[in-house]
Enzyme design. Sequence first.
Site, PDB file in Angstrom:
ATOM      1  N   ARG A 180       0.764  -1.246   0.000  1.00  0.00           N
ATOM      2  CA  ARG A 180       0.000   0.000   0.000  1.00  0.00           C
ATOM      3  C   ARG A 180       0.792   1.291   0.000  1.00  0.00           C
ATOM      4  O   ARG A 180       0.276   2.324  -0.418  1.00  0.00           O
ATOM      5  CB  ARG A 180      -0.950   0.008   1.208  1.00  0.00           C
ATOM      6  CG  ARG A 180      -2.132  -0.890   0.984  1.00  0.00           C
ATOM      7  CD  ARG A 180      -2.919  -1.060   2.249  1.00  0.00           C
ATOM      8  NE  ARG A 180      -2.187  -1.863   3.212  1.00  0.00           N
ATOM      9  CZ  ARG A 180      -2.699  -2.243   4.376  1.00  0.00           C
ATOM     10  NH1 ARG A 180      -3.903  -1.860   4.737  1.00  0.00           N
ATOM     11  NH2 ARG A 180      -1.990  -2.992   5.188  1.00  0.00           N
ATOM     12  N   TYR A 209      -5.498 -17.604  13.094  1.00  0.00           N
ATOM     13  CA  TYR A 209      -6.517 -17.030  12.201  1.00  0.00           C
ATOM     14  C   TYR A 209      -7.706 -17.964  12.023  1.00  0.00           C
ATOM     15  O   TYR A 209      -8.858 -17.541  12.032  1.00  0.00           O
ATOM     16  CB  TYR A 209      -5.907 -16.725  10.818  1.00  0.00           C
ATOM     17  CG  TYR A 209      -5.163 -15.406  10.784  1.00  0.00           C
ATOM     18  CD1 TYR A 209      -5.857 -14.201  10.933  1.00  0.00           C
ATOM     19  CD2 TYR A 209      -3.791 -15.358  10.629  1.00  0.00           C
ATOM     20  CE1 TYR A 209      -5.187 -12.994  10.924  1.00  0.00           C
ATOM     21  CE2 TYR A 209      -3.104 -14.145  10.609  1.00  0.00           C
ATOM     22  CZ  TYR A 209      -3.819 -12.963  10.763  1.00  0.00           C
ATOM     23  OH  TYR A 209      -3.164 -11.766  10.759  1.00  0.00           O
ATOM     24  N   ASP A 226      -0.360 -14.231   0.323  1.00  0.00           N
ATOM     25  CA  ASP A 226      -0.636 -14.048   1.747  1.00  0.00           C
ATOM     26  C   ASP A 226      -0.435 -15.387   2.458  1.00  0.00           C
ATOM     27  O   ASP A 226      -0.479 -16.450   1.816  1.00  0.00           O
ATOM     28  CB  ASP A 226      -2.055 -13.524   1.990  1.00  0.00           C
ATOM     29  CG  ASP A 226      -2.169 -12.902   3.383  1.00  0.00           C
ATOM     30  OD1 ASP A 226      -1.809 -11.725   3.538  1.00  0.00           O
ATOM     31  OD2 ASP A 226      -2.574 -13.610   4.319  1.00  0.00           O
TER      32      ASP A 226
HETATM   33  O1  CP3 Z   1       6.190  -8.865   1.712  1.00  0.00           O
HETATM   34  C1  CP3 Z   1       5.560  -8.772   0.653  1.00  0.00           C
HETATM   35  O2  CP3 Z   1       5.716  -7.798  -0.129  1.00  0.00           O
HETATM   36  C2  CP3 Z   1       4.625  -9.879   0.255  1.00  0.00           C
HETATM   37  C3  CP3 Z   1       3.304  -9.624   0.666  1.00  0.00           C
HETATM   38  C4  CP3 Z   1       2.683 -10.197   1.907  1.00  0.00           C
HETATM   39  C5  CP3 Z   1       1.323  -9.993   2.169  1.00  0.00           C
HETATM   40  N1  CP3 Z   1       0.984 -10.685   3.289  1.00  0.00           N
HETATM   41  C6  CP3 Z   1       0.426  -9.196   1.318  1.00  0.00           C
HETATM   42  C7  CP3 Z   1      -0.668  -8.485   1.997  1.00  0.00           C
HETATM   43  C8  CP3 Z   1       3.210 -10.985   2.944  1.00  0.00           C
HETATM   44  C9  CP3 Z   1       4.610 -11.475   3.187  1.00  0.00           C
HETATM   45  C10 CP3 Z   1       2.105 -11.289   3.801  1.00  0.00           C
HETATM   46  C11 CP3 Z   1       2.211 -12.164   4.989  1.00  0.00           C
HETATM   47  C12 CP3 Z   1       1.221 -12.024   6.057  1.00  0.00           C
HETATM   48  N2  CP3 Z   1      -0.134 -11.906   5.949  1.00  0.00           N
HETATM   49  C13 CP3 Z   1       1.528 -12.093   7.426  1.00  0.00           C
HETATM   50  C14 CP3 Z   1       2.908 -12.292   7.984  1.00  0.00           C
HETATM   51  C15 CP3 Z   1       3.669 -11.026   7.934  1.00  0.00           C
HETATM   52  C16 CP3 Z   1       3.544 -10.195   9.154  1.00  0.00           C
HETATM   53  O3  CP3 Z   1       3.192  -9.009   8.981  1.00  0.00           O
HETATM   54  O4  CP3 Z   1       3.823 -10.698  10.252  1.00  0.00           O
HETATM   55  C17 CP3 Z   1       0.338 -11.958   8.153  1.00  0.00           C
HETATM   56  C18 CP3 Z   1       0.204 -11.941   9.650  1.00  0.00           C
HETATM   57  C19 CP3 Z   1      -0.707 -11.837   7.203  1.00  0.00           C
HETATM   58  C20 CP3 Z   1      -2.159 -11.685   7.466  1.00  0.00           C
HETATM   59  C21 CP3 Z   1      -2.612 -10.388   6.914  1.00  0.00           C
HETATM   60  N3  CP3 Z   1      -2.975 -10.211   5.593  1.00  0.00           N
HETATM   61  C22 CP3 Z   1      -2.666  -9.128   7.545  1.00  0.00           C
HETATM   62  C23 CP3 Z   1      -2.333  -8.876   9.001  1.00  0.00           C
HETATM   63  C24 CP3 Z   1      -3.063  -8.187   6.586  1.00  0.00           C
HETATM   64  C25 CP3 Z   1      -3.146  -6.694   6.735  1.00  0.00           C
HETATM   65  C26 CP3 Z   1      -4.428  -6.173   7.216  1.00  0.00           C
HETATM   66  C27 CP3 Z   1      -4.444  -4.675   6.939  1.00  0.00           C
HETATM   67  O5  CP3 Z   1      -5.088  -4.277   5.965  1.00  0.00           O
HETATM   68  O6  CP3 Z   1      -3.745  -3.924   7.653  1.00  0.00           O
HETATM   69  C28 CP3 Z   1      -3.264  -8.878   5.375  1.00  0.00           C
HETATM   70  C29 CP3 Z   1      -3.641  -8.291   4.107  1.00  0.00           C
HETATM   71  C30 CP3 Z   1      -2.490  -8.058   3.207  1.00  0.00           C
HETATM   72  N4  CP3 Z   1      -1.613  -9.034   2.818  1.00  0.00           N
HETATM   73  C31 CP3 Z   1      -2.128  -6.834   2.607  1.00  0.00           C
HETATM   74  C32 CP3 Z   1      -0.980  -7.088   1.834  1.00  0.00           C
HETATM   75  C33 CP3 Z   1      -0.232  -6.132   0.966  1.00  0.00           C
HETATM   76  C34 CP3 Z   1      -2.843  -5.497   2.776  1.00  0.00           C
HETATM   77  C35 CP3 Z   1      -4.185  -5.506   2.114  1.00  0.00           C
HETATM   78  C36 CP3 Z   1      -4.191  -4.842   0.779  1.00  0.00           C
HETATM   79  O7  CP3 Z   1      -3.170  -4.415   0.223  1.00  0.00           O
HETATM   80  O8  CP3 Z   1      -5.306  -4.754   0.224  1.00  0.00           O
END
Ligand code: CP3
Length: 352
Positions: free
Chosen positions: A32, A155, A78
């Site tokens: 983002r 989750y 994800d």
């Molecule tokens: O690193 C990268 O560039 C790869 C992208 C990536 C995503 N999720 C894309 C994503 C990675 C490595 C993840 C892993 C992930 N997903 C984790 C482990 C990493 C960490 O932060 O400890 C976890 C806990 C998740 C679960 C998850 N998915 C969360 C907590 C969220 C964010 C919620 C929010 O909106 O704040 C997501 C959604 C997500 N996954 C987004 C991205 C870029 C954001 C949503 C979006 O862009 O629409």
Amino acid sequence: MGVSSSDPLLLRAARGEVVDRPPVWMMRQAGRYMKAYRDLREKYPSFRDRSEIPEVAIEVSLQPWKAFQPDGVILFSDIVTPLPGIGIDMDVAEGKGPIIASPIRTQEQVDNLRPLEPEESLPFIKTILQSLRQEIGNKSTMLGFVGAPWTLAAYVVEGKGSKTYSIIKNMAFSDPTMLHQFLGKLADSIATYVRYQIDCGAQVVQMFDSWAGELSPQDYETFALPYQKRVFQQVKQTHPDTPLILLVSGSAGLLERMALSGADIINVDWTVDMADARARLGKEMKVQGNLDPGVLFGSQEFIRDRIYDTVRKAGNRGHILNLGHGVLPSTPEENVKFFFETAKQISLTAAV
Ligand code: CP3
């Protein structure tokens, strides 16, 4: 072991080779804070579309590569992406994260899960990884990733992200047999998924046990560590040369225990001084990290000082420079650019 000087920098550092500068990438480097990502999100509002339609996921993964040339390119996906393949329906909601339609809370639900068959349920991962690997060639390292059993279980049992983890802790601390069965099944499928990612082109794989830091050390030893080990052991049996990174958020009290998981590289967050982490983990353990993602809201001089400080403390071997956790959504893009440019000018052979 296939050591070759044409291998990319991050892969060589991850294997413990002496390198000219620490390789650098950023967790959540696609996402983002990038305007290009936000623009694409308008066209593809569904996270599952963005991460499961190969052309879109490839484009997102390559956005930071094109803008900053990081030493690692991570698959855009994800941690919950493999869940439908074992029988758990999910979605990723904007601003909320993963949502599980029917949280798993009964023995019958655990019994009904099926082992992951990635060729069948995750064919898009193969297309994405193969194309990315071809695109980056030897100029960067292809990074794969998975969620760890405890974090995925959190989750799936809670049904969504949680602040208290009260449902899964109720299960863990009153009737843990079923939870252990579930964690075991998750571990086996995650190991299958890591192997698949490696077969499709991932050169280093990071496992996120993001919420294992919510456990006390003794509960970490019961519910997180054994299943991290189970994944890593299975992967090492068939793919012994692929470096494996382990991340736990808020891991300051767990570092020594994380080192028992079988990971090759421990991600260190910014609540620990890098020199202390090195001393606690010993010379042989490789490390990744560990700037506060908030540093990127500081002045360029501050960012530069913190990069140099971290590199000095990490020493000249077995260090992958990174933030301690993911880059924050409101981070200025020009500071991310400055971070990469500064990091790439470091010379470990000269004094820093
Ligand atoms: O690193 C990268 O560039 C790869 C992208 C990536 C995503 N999720 C894309 C994503 C990675 C490595 C993840 C892993 C992930 N997903 C984790 C482990 C990493 C960490 O932060 O400890 C976890 C806990 C998740 C679960 C998850 N998915 C969360 C907590 C969220 C964010 C919620 C929010 O909106 O704040 C997501 C959604 C997500 N996954 C987004 C991205 C870029 C954001 C949503 C979006 O862009 O629409």
